[in-house]
Structures are given as C-alpha cells and as structure tokens.
Design a protein around this motif. Structure first.
Motif, PDB file in Angstrom:
ATOM      1  N   PRO A  38      26.714   5.671  43.471  1.00 26.50           N
ATOM      2  CA  PRO A  38      26.807   4.310  42.915  1.00 26.50           C
ATOM      3  C   PRO A  38      27.754   3.397  43.698  1.00 26.50           C
ATOM      4  O   PRO A  38      27.471   2.202  43.854  1.00 26.50           O
ATOM      5  N   GLU A  39      28.867   3.956  44.189  1.00 24.10           N
ATOM      6  CA  GLU A  39      29.828   3.107  44.883  1.00 24.10           C
ATOM      7  C   GLU A  39      29.312   2.573  46.217  1.00 24.10           C
ATOM      8  O   GLU A  39      29.860   1.628  46.780  1.00 24.10           O
ATOM      9  N   LEU A  40      28.225   3.193  46.744  1.00 14.91           N
ATOM     10  CA  LEU A  40      27.644   2.731  48.005  1.00 14.91           C
ATOM     11  C   LEU A  40      26.635   1.608  47.820  1.00 14.91           C
ATOM     12  O   LEU A  40      26.229   0.968  48.801  1.00 14.91           O
ATOM     13  N   MET A  41      26.205   1.371  46.596  1.00 15.99           N
ATOM     14  CA  MET A  41      25.096   0.460  46.368  1.00 15.99           C
ATOM     15  C   MET A  41      25.345  -0.971  46.843  1.00 15.99           C
ATOM     16  O   MET A  41      24.454  -1.585  47.442  1.00 15.99           O
ATOM     17  N   PRO A  42      26.514  -1.574  46.612  1.00 16.71           N
ATOM     18  CA  PRO A  42      26.712  -2.941  47.116  1.00 16.71           C
ATOM     19  C   PRO A  42      26.546  -3.029  48.632  1.00 16.71           C
ATOM     20  O   PRO A  42      25.894  -3.959  49.139  1.00 16.71           O
ATOM     21  N   ALA A  43      27.094  -2.064  49.361  1.00 14.23           N
ATOM     22  CA  ALA A  43      26.980  -2.086  50.821  1.00 14.23           C
ATOM     23  C   ALA A  43      25.537  -1.865  51.260  1.00 14.23           C
ATOM     24  O   ALA A  43      25.080  -2.473  52.243  1.00 14.23           O
ATOM     25  N   ILE A  44      24.807  -1.019  50.543  1.00 15.67           N
ATOM     26  CA  ILE A  44      23.416  -0.745  50.919  1.00 15.67           C
ATOM     27  C   ILE A  44      22.528  -1.953  50.627  1.00 15.67           C
ATOM     28  O   ILE A  44      21.625  -2.282  51.411  1.00 15.67           O
ATOM     29  N   ARG A  45      22.765  -2.648  49.534  1.00 12.63           N
ATOM     30  CA  ARG A  45      22.007  -3.870  49.265  1.00 12.63           C
ATOM     31  C   ARG A  45      22.229  -4.896  50.377  1.00 12.63           C
ATOM     32  O   ARG A  45      21.283  -5.546  50.845  1.00 12.63           O
TER      33      ARG A  45
END
Length: 395
Positions: A38-45
């Motif tokens: 979950p913590e990677l989601m902003p960077a992946i978006r």
C-alpha cells in the motif's frame, strides 16, 4: 516474418532503458504478477502517469485519445521487455484490458470519462472475471445482474482478483440472461469499487503476501450507462479486450533470460562439495537443460511477436507460449532453490537468507503461473481442438 534489428528500434530501446533507469520508483521485490504494498501506491500511480506522458504506454490507442500515429506494436514490445528486464513496475491491474474494451465498445461518454483517468493513474482497474466455480471455464460464471430502472443490481462473488484492494474501478462480467448457451447472456460493466455492497477481502497466499482478493457483490447497483458494449454481448467484449493487450508477449522470455543469468551467478557463488556448484557435473547438466528450455521459450515469444506483426497469428501461439514459459519458470525457480542447499528452507527475514528470499518466493509463486491465465491442461486442450482440429473431449 523475421524480427530484424533496426537502428531506430535499437535507439528507442536505449531511450526506454534510460528512462526506466532514471525515473522508475524502484525494482519489484517479488517475481510474478503481484500487488504493490500500500505504501508504494502513490509513487506507482505517479509512475504510470509518467509512462503515459512519455508515450511508453497507450501507444496503440487512437490518436484522439492520446495514442501515436502508425503501427506502434514493435515499440510496445520493447517497452514491455525493458520493464521486465529492469524488474520495474509497469501498469498494474486490468487497465490494459479495460482500455481495450472501452476503445472497441465503449460509448463516447465512457471513453471521455475513463481513458484520461487511466492515463493519469487516477483510476486503477481490477478484473472481475473469475469466480469460485468459473475459473478456466469462464463462461460458467454465475454472478447475476438484473435490470431495475436505470440501474443493474448485481449479486455474486468473484475471486483471484489481483489488485482488487487497490482498484478504483472493476471490469466486471455478470450474467444478465441465463436462458441460452452459457457464452450468451453475459454483460460487461465498469464498476465503481466504492459502490455500497462491494466487499473486497484480501487472500493471504502461500508466499505470505496478499496479491489476490475475493470480492463479494451484495445488491450492488450499477448505472445502466456503465454497461460496456451491448447487454448480453459481454463474452465478445471480454474476448476482444483479451486480444487487445498483447505487448507483454516477449516480456516473459526476457524474464527467463534474466533469471538464467542470475542462476549462473548463483551457481558460481554457492558450493557443492569442495568447489563451486558451477563446476559440479550434475549441476551443470541441470543448468544446461534449464538454459536450453529458457532460450527456446524466449524464441517462441519472438515467433509469436513476429506473427502478430505479420498478421499470421494462430490459435496455438499464445497458449503454447504461456504453457512453456510457466513450466520453464517453475523449473528455474526449483533450480534456484536447490542451489541454496539447506539454506533454501530459509525465508525472508531469516539470517543469511539466499538472495534476500527471492528464490524462495519465486518457487512458491511459480506454480500459480501454470494455472493463471488458463490452466496449462485447459490450454493444451484449446490447442488440440482449436489449432489442430482434433476431436473434442467428452464432457
């Protein structure tokens, strides 16, 4: 048709490789089709938006929706291969499938709403196809949708939904008519995953991660303007979209070659008896056999790419490439685990775990590839019946 190196493609590959090396948010920690933490989601978006902005994704879309003119298939192959080579995150979820469905069957309003949100990373999609009783036999799905005024009311259960817990929109198949053959009477929908009655429950797998989910649909109301294509025509919508996203054909071969290089390095570092494993005749024979099969799988991917470019695809191409890849991938993971010796029973977090636990995780996950996307046994039947014209199995 032969795939020949060309200066413009070599230059493009170098540009893509440089872009990934300088802009990617990092390497994936695990092999396979996995869900990010979950913590990677902003960077992946943000990364997904950058890939679209750089014309590395969505190249084959119509120009009016952000695509590029001309046939960009070879360039899309290169992007998929380089993302695989770098173990970088690509577009996660089912946006490739959903965009294919929307471009082929969506209304102008649907395209105007959803396509820009896919390109910006604002909307991540999941695939709501498989069910507990309808996996490889997708036409047997039983989730039902009934018309109620200007909505459809959906009840049922989906499972094996990768990234369902991250998704904003679901590409849903549900049965709207059960009176005819099972392939008929299925309708495709774009489902807002925040709709009341949608219950996403992560499944904890043998790898220790939660990539899959089961999704329960309890009187979920979907506006009629979220039907993709015609009512009862979802089987055609789904099959068209499954054939739309083909850029990853060669990426699996690249993954195998990268694994092969790592296996050779591992064999140099680990020991069998008094010397390195690479000097052990039995290990060398096993490594040579795996290397041969990996190279054949990579070449098979290139053959499929060539046929796609030449318009000569065969019903056996994709199934056979997937079957061979999944078998060799499992074989490579087993070898990597074996090279770790007794340390192969260690796992992530244990002291001195082999390669940070990569091979243990790869081995635990590898069996899934022989089932996902159609179980290998089912795909072999598809090849026999649809490509070779053999008599159908008695069912």
């Amino acid at each position: 048709m032969r795939l020949e190196p060309r200066p413009e493609l070599d230059a493009y590959r170098a540009q893509v490789r440089d872009f990934i090396a300088t802009r990617s948010p990092g390497r994936r920690a695990h092999t396979g089709v996995r869900a990010p933490e979950p913590e990677l989601m902003p960077a992946i978006r943000t990364w997904i938006a950058e890939l679209y902005d750089a014309d590395l994704l969505g190249q084959s879309w119509p120009v009016e929706h952000g695509g590029l003119p001309g046939d960009r298939t070879e360039f899309a192959f290169i992007v998929a291969e380089e993302l695989a080579r770098a173990r970088a995150w690509g577009e996660i979820g089912a946006a490739g499938l959903a965009s294919g469905a929307l471009l082929a069957f969506g209304t102008q309003e649907q395209k105007a709403h959803f396509l820009p949100r896919i390109r910006s990373g604002e909307d991540l999609w999941c695939q709501l196809f498989s069910e507990p009783g309808a996996g490889s036999d997708l036409a047997g799905l039983s989730t039902r949708a009934r018309r109620d005024g200007d909505h459809y009311v959906v009840d049922g259960q989906k499972v094996w939904t990768t990234n369902g817990h991250h998704a904003d929109v679901g590409y849903l198949l549900a049965r709207t008519d059960g009176s005819g053959v099972k392939q008929a009477g299925i309708t495709a929908f774009a489902l807002d995953m925040r709709t009341p009655g949608v219950d996403v429950r992560p499944l904890r797998e043998i790898t220790g991660t939660t990539d899959f989910n089961e999704v329960f649909l309890d009187s979920v109301r979907i506006p009629v303007d979220r039907v993709i294509g015609k009512v009862d025509d979802g089987w055609r919508v789904a099959n068209t979209s499954l054939g739309h996203e083909r850029s990853s054909v060669g990426a699996r071969g690249v993954e195998l070659i990268e694994q092969l290089d790592e296996l050779i390095g591992l064999a140099r570092e680990t020991r069998v008896g008094a010397g390195p494993a690479l000097a052990d005749p039995a290990t060398r024979a096993r490594l040579g056999r795996t290397a041969t099969r990996a190279l054949v799988a990579d070449l098979m991917g290139k053959v499929v790419q060539s046929r796609i470019l030449g318009g000569t695809e065969d019903a056996a191409d994709a199934p056979l490439a997937k079957v061979l890849y999944s078998e060799v991938n499992l074989e490579a993971a087993e070898l990597g685990l074996a090279l770790g010796g007794i340390g192969g029973i260690a796992t992530e977090g244990d002291a001195d775990v082999l390669a940070g636990g990569w091979w243990q995780d790869a081995w635990l996950y590898a069996r899934a590839y022989t089932i996902a996307g159609g179980a290998n046994e089912v795909l072999k039947t598809v090849v026999a019946e649809r490509a070779l014209g053999l008599p159908k199995d008695r069912r």
